[in-house]
Design a protein around this motif. Structure first.
Motif, PDB file in Angstrom:
ATOM      1  N   GLN A 436       0.829  -1.202   0.000  1.00 55.48           N
ATOM      2  CA  GLN A 436       0.000   0.000   0.000  1.00 55.48           C
ATOM      3  C   GLN A 436       0.870   1.261   0.000  1.00 55.48           C
ATOM      4  OE1 GLN A 436      -2.454  -0.526   3.476  1.00 55.48           O
ATOM      5  NE2 GLN A 436      -4.018  -1.689   2.373  1.00 55.48           N
ATOM      6  N   ALA A 437       1.937   1.244   0.794  1.00 57.77           N
ATOM      7  CA  ALA A 437       2.830   2.405   0.823  1.00 57.77           C
ATOM      8  C   ALA A 437       3.500   2.614  -0.530  1.00 57.77           C
ATOM      9  CB  ALA A 437       3.881   2.229   1.922  1.00 57.77           C
ATOM     10  N   ALA A 438       3.864   1.529  -1.210  1.00 59.87           N
ATOM     11  CA  ALA A 438       4.483   1.641  -2.533  1.00 59.87           C
ATOM     12  C   ALA A 438       3.497   2.212  -3.546  1.00 59.87           C
ATOM     13  CB  ALA A 438       4.987   0.274  -2.985  1.00 59.87           C
ATOM     14  N   CYS A 439       2.244   1.759  -3.490  1.00 59.39           N
ATOM     15  CA  CYS A 439       1.212   2.303  -4.387  1.00 59.39           C
ATOM     16  C   CYS A 439       0.962   3.780  -4.085  1.00 59.39           C
ATOM     17  CB  CYS A 439      -0.079   1.503  -4.241  1.00 59.39           C
ATOM     18  SG  CYS A 439       0.028  -0.212  -4.806  1.00 59.39           S
ATOM     19  N   PHE A 440       0.998   4.126  -2.812  1.00 60.68           N
ATOM     20  CA  PHE A 440       0.805   5.514  -2.391  1.00 60.68           C
ATOM     21  C   PHE A 440       1.914   6.401  -2.957  1.00 60.68           C
ATOM     22  CE2 PHE A 440       0.846   8.863   0.960  1.00 60.68           C
ATOM     23  CZ  PHE A 440      -0.474   9.263   0.844  1.00 60.68           C
ATOM     24  N   THR A 441       3.153   5.907  -2.897  1.00 61.30           N
ATOM     25  CA  THR A 441       4.279   6.655  -3.456  1.00 61.30           C
ATOM     26  C   THR A 441       4.141   6.808  -4.966  1.00 61.30           C
ATOM     27  OG1 THR A 441       5.721   5.817  -1.705  1.00 61.30           O
ATOM     28  CG2 THR A 441       6.790   6.702  -3.667  1.00 61.30           C
ATOM     29  N   THR A 442       3.725   5.730  -5.641  1.00 61.70           N
ATOM     30  CA  THR A 442       3.514   5.790  -7.088  1.00 61.70           C
ATOM     31  C   THR A 442       2.462   6.824  -7.451  1.00 61.70           C
ATOM     32  OG1 THR A 442       4.090   3.444  -7.245  1.00 61.70           O
ATOM     33  CG2 THR A 442       2.945   4.428  -9.119  1.00 61.70           C
ATOM     34  N   LEU A 443       1.402   6.904  -6.638  1.00 59.17           N
ATOM     35  CA  LEU A 443       0.357   7.899  -6.873  1.00 59.17           C
ATOM     36  C   LEU A 443       0.924   9.310  -6.809  1.00 59.17           C
ATOM     37  CD1 LEU A 443      -2.696   8.381  -7.298  1.00 59.17           C
ATOM     38  CD2 LEU A 443      -2.938   8.423  -4.812  1.00 59.17           C
ATOM     39  N   GLY A 444       1.873   9.538  -5.891  1.00 59.43           N
ATOM     40  CA  GLY A 444       2.506  10.849  -5.805  1.00 59.43           C
ATOM     41  C   GLY A 444       3.283  11.199  -7.057  1.00 59.43           C
ATOM     42  N   PHE A 445       4.009  10.227  -7.616  1.00 58.58           N
ATOM     43  CA  PHE A 445       4.728  10.473  -8.875  1.00 58.58           C
ATOM     44  C   PHE A 445       3.758  10.769 -10.014  1.00 58.58           C
ATOM     45  CE2 PHE A 445       8.265   8.182  -6.735  1.00 58.58           C
ATOM     46  CZ  PHE A 445       9.270   9.103  -6.982  1.00 58.58           C
ATOM     47  N   ILE A 446       2.605  10.096 -10.027  1.00 56.92           N
ATOM     48  CA  ILE A 446       1.596  10.359 -11.067  1.00 56.92           C
ATOM     49  C   ILE A 446       1.088  11.790 -10.951  1.00 56.92           C
ATOM     50  CG2 ILE A 446      -0.712   9.746 -11.870  1.00 56.92           C
ATOM     51  CD1 ILE A 446      -0.106   6.861 -11.068  1.00 56.92           C
ATOM     52  N   PHE A 447       0.785  12.229  -9.710  1.00 53.57           N
ATOM     53  CA  PHE A 447       0.341  13.608  -9.502  1.00 53.57           C
ATOM     54  C   PHE A 447       1.402  14.595  -9.980  1.00 53.57           C
ATOM     55  CE2 PHE A 447      -2.841  12.635  -5.916  1.00 53.57           C
ATOM     56  CZ  PHE A 447      -3.890  12.675  -6.819  1.00 53.57           C
TER      57      PHE A 447
END
Length: 464
Positions: A436-447
């Protein structure tokens, strides 16, 4: 709205293998009550729960609230509510990651978490990002003072145009406001002391919300005064006074980063945690949840009542739209003054994390010293005032820093800290929390990529 419930953080019972001492072993204990409670600083936190909520809510609340009605007009009421709810829950989860990481290694400083996760480069990166982001925030608040305060003074004096008098010059006014109001508050020793001013700032924004709700029932649609300011060739559609539930246009994509940036408060979370009385992760998480919930309610009601007042003709700055209806409206004048008070009292709260980041970089082992404490505040305010006075259009600078630092502080760094700091023998990379933390970090890069793409397209097209 019921906020996302946060799971219990992991305690570092097996920290011997990682070389990290368990939380509480390396900190001073309470000296007066004989209880064996961990302390993270060289003083006992005395800030109450309520004052901590005020400070964190004030850190969340920004001038962006003036543009939320415009964001709703470009998404529709239902889609806006969905996006706002998702961003609020993600912000709570981000605070959860920070508190868990801080609890495992016994650190309550954002920069020190960066050092524990990535060494000295991580510490420098975290400090630089916090500094750039909060300097941009302080500059934006003082820009509001620079351009709005002369208009308020003009209205109180009953003048029809801004004169050449010194007290109508925005550059002089921001210097006076900085010296007389911001600097004394910024030189306080602890952030907790600003709880009272944060409460006043939030009260001003509540007054702004009440005025928006009141105006909804006192301004009829259609608004000929507002419509006359647009091109005479622009047709007025029949459904202009009907609310839309879902709207997709070329401005809709900007709404997601705008809402994400509206909940940036993460540099202030750990300093507030440090000064909290009876500090526990559960207590600080509750403070974060309550603050975000309160701002969620204010954001939503401001957006929906502002949108239901002007519908398709809602402008990016809500107060400017009200001024088109009645430039001499006494209530809107008072609201402008309240917003000025709110943003002015927010500047010292935003300054504290910058000073702490500088202290962590330049004087990590030095004890507190008043001269150093005040000198850093004076230098920071001096730099911010220079930016506001001499940079005519700082929109592009804010756009770049906002598109890079905000997602980094909300999504990327908290997720990376959690992945690196939580011991692998307790949570392997294949575990659900770290995925979940890795997906959360990926979401930040997408933003970040999305925001930078929009800014690049605007630059190439030449549009504002």
């Amino acid at each position: 709205m019921e906020m996302q419930k946060i799971s219990n953080c992991i305690h570092n019972d097996d920290a011997v293998e990682t070389g990290t001492p368990p939380e509480g072993e390396t900190f001073l204990q309470h000296k007066d009550d004989g209880l064996n409670r961990p302390q993270f600083t060289d003083f006992e936190g005395k800030t109450s729960f309520g004052m901590s909520v005020f400070n964190l809510s004030n850190a969340i609340m920004g001038s962006g609230i003036l543009g939320l009605a415009y964001a709703m007009s470009n998404t529709g009421m239902v889609l806006f509510l969905i996006l706002l709810t998702c961003i609020a829950c993600l912000s709570c989860y981000s605070i959860h990651l920070l508190l868990c990481s801080a609890g495992v290694v016994g650190i309550r400083a954002y920069e020190q978490l960066g050092q524990r996760a990535f060494g000295h480069p991580g510490k420098i990166l975290a400090a630089v990002i916090i500094t750039l982001h909060n300097i941009g925030a302080m500059s934006s608040y003082l820009f509001i003072v620079k351009y709005e305060l002369p208009l308020v003074i003009q209205a109180f004096l009953g003048q029809t145009s801004i004169t050449e008098n010194w007290f109508m010059n925005g550059n002089y006014l921001i210097i006076i406001v900085t010296i007389c109001i911001i600097l004394p508050l910024a030189t306080m020793k602890h952030l907790g002391y600003l709880g009272y001013t944060s409460g006043l700032s939030l009260s001003c924004m509540v007054f702004f919300l009440c005025a928006v709700i009141y105006k909804k029932f006192n301004i009829a649609c259609p608004l000929e005064t507002v419509y006359s300011n647009y091109s005479a060739n622009a047709p007025i559609s029949d459904d202009i006074c009907f609310a839309k539930f879902f709207t997709i246009n070329h401005e809709t994509a900007y709404t997601i980063p705008i809402l994400a940036f509206a909940f940036v408060c993460h540099p202030e979370v750990l300093p507030i945690y440090t000064e909290l009385s009876n500090p526990t992760k559960r207590r600080m998480q509750t403070i974060g949840n309550v603050s975000i919930l309160g701002m969620f309610i204010m954001y939503f009601f401001t957006a929906i009542f502002g949108y239901l007042t002007f519908y398709g003709y809602t402008e990016a700055e809500l107060l400017h739209t009200y001024s088109k209806v009645d430039p001499l409206d006494t209530l809107i004048l008072c609201v402008r003054l309240a917003v000025l008070v709110a943003v002015t009292l927010t500047v010292p709260v935003v300054l504290f994390p910058i000073r702490r980041a500088i202290m962590q970089l330049l004087f990590p082992e030095k004890p507190f010293h008043w001269l150093r404490h005040i000198t850093i505040a004076v230098c920071l305010l001096f730099v911010v005032n220079l930016l506001v006075i001499f940079v005519p259009n700082i929109r592009d600078i804010f756009g770049i820093t906002g598109a890079t630092t905000a997602p980094t502080l909300i999504f990327i760094l908290p997720g990376l800290f959690y992945i690196r700091i939580i011991p692998k023998n307790q949570e392997p990379m294949s575990s659900r929390p770290k995925i979940q933390a890795a997906c959360f970090t990926t979401l930040g890069f997408i933003f970040m990529i999305m925001s930078l793409t929009f800014i690049g397209l605007d630059w190439m097209s030449g549009e504002n």
